[in-house]
Design a protein around this motif. Structure first.
Motif, PDB file in Angstrom:
ATOM      1  N   GLY A  92       2.921   1.663  -3.162  1.00  0.00           N
ATOM      2  CA  GLY A  92       1.108   2.365  -4.502  1.00  0.00           C
ATOM      3  C   GLY A  92       0.534   3.609  -4.418  1.00  0.00           C
ATOM      4  O   GLY A  92      -0.190   4.783  -4.944  1.00  0.00           O
ATOM      5  N   TYR A  93       0.988   3.952  -2.849  1.00  0.00           N
ATOM      6  CA  TYR A  93       0.306   5.439  -2.982  1.00  0.00           C
ATOM      7  C   TYR A  93       1.244   6.404  -3.238  1.00  0.00           C
ATOM      8  O   TYR A  93       1.725   7.165  -3.895  1.00  0.00           O
ATOM      9  N   ILE A  94       2.773   6.599  -3.018  1.00  0.00           N
ATOM     10  CA  ILE A  94       3.559   7.121  -3.254  1.00  0.00           C
ATOM     11  C   ILE A  94       3.514   7.125  -4.921  1.00  0.00           C
ATOM     12  O   ILE A  94       3.316   8.202  -5.545  1.00  0.00           O
ATOM     13  N   ASP A  99       1.063  -0.969   0.332  1.00  0.00           N
ATOM     14  CA  ASP A  99      -0.266  -0.445  -0.140  1.00  0.00           C
ATOM     15  C   ASP A  99       0.950   1.012  -0.044  1.00  0.00           C
ATOM     16  O   ASP A  99       0.923   2.243  -1.015  1.00  0.00           O
ATOM     17  N   PHE A 100       1.861   1.306   0.367  1.00  0.00           N
ATOM     18  CA  PHE A 100       2.762   2.614   0.895  1.00  0.00           C
ATOM     19  C   PHE A 100       3.151   2.702  -0.266  1.00  0.00           C
ATOM     20  O   PHE A 100       3.066   3.681  -0.733  1.00  0.00           O
ATOM     21  N   ILE A 132       0.760   6.532  -7.492  1.00  0.00           N
ATOM     22  CA  ILE A 132      -0.338   6.777  -7.277  1.00  0.00           C
ATOM     23  C   ILE A 132      -0.520   8.859  -7.415  1.00  0.00           C
ATOM     24  O   ILE A 132      -0.675   9.886  -7.828  1.00  0.00           O
ATOM     25  N   ALA A 133       0.164   8.657  -6.167  1.00  0.00           N
ATOM     26  CA  ALA A 133       0.414  10.351  -6.290  1.00  0.00           C
ATOM     27  C   ALA A 133       1.266  10.953  -6.950  1.00  0.00           C
ATOM     28  O   ALA A 133       1.053  12.225  -7.225  1.00  0.00           O
TER      29      ALA A 133
END
Length: 117
Positions: free
Chosen positions: A88-90, A85-86, A92-93
Motif C-alpha cells: 500500500g505504501y508503494i 501495508d508495505f 501511494i508513493a
C-alpha cells in the motif's frame, strides 16, 4: 538505434499528451487511465532499452529504480490479490512521484533522441 530513439520519443510524447486528456474526460476513473496510459508504454520502452545497446543515463537508471517496484507491486496485487501495508505504501508513493518520473522519462527520451540525431 537512431530510428528507435526517434520512434520512442514521439511515442512517449503522444502518450504523455493522451494521458491527461483521459484524466480530464474520465474523472476519477480517468486518474487510473492516466497512470496506465502513460505508464505502460514507458515500461515497454524501458524494458526494450534495457536490452539494447543504448547509452543508459542517470535519469534512465533512476526511473528504473523508483518505477519498476510499482509495476512489480501491481503484478503481485493482480496475481495474489493481497494488499498489506508495505504494498500500500508503494502504491501511494507512486501516485505522488509517477507523474514527475513520467515527465523525466520523456525528457530523457528527448535527450537520447537529440544525442543520436
Amino acid at each position: 538505434m537512431k530510428e528507435f530513439t526517434k520512434i520512442d520519443f514521439y511515442t512517449q510524447m503522444f502518450f504523455l499528451i493522451i494521458g491527461p486528456v483521459a484524466f480530464i474526460m474520465g474523472g476519477l476513473s480517468g486518474l487510473v487511465l492516466f497512470y496506465f496510459i502513460v505508464g505502460i508504454p514507458q515500461l515497454i520502452s524501458f524494458l526494450v532499452k534495457l536490452f539494447l545497446g543504448i547509452k543508459k543515463s542517470v535519469w534512465y537508471i533512476t526511473y528504473g529504480i523508483v518505477v519498476i517496484p510499482f509495476w512489480i507491486t501491481v503484478m503481485i496485487l493482480f496475481k495474489e490479490k493481497i494488499l498489506n501495508d508495505f504494498f500500500g505504501y508503494i502504491l501511494i508513493a507512486a501516485l505522488l512521484y509517477s507523474p514527475v518520473m513520467a515527465g523525466l522519462y520523456v525528457y530523457d527520451c528527448y535527450k537520447t533522441y537529440k544525442f543520436y540525431k
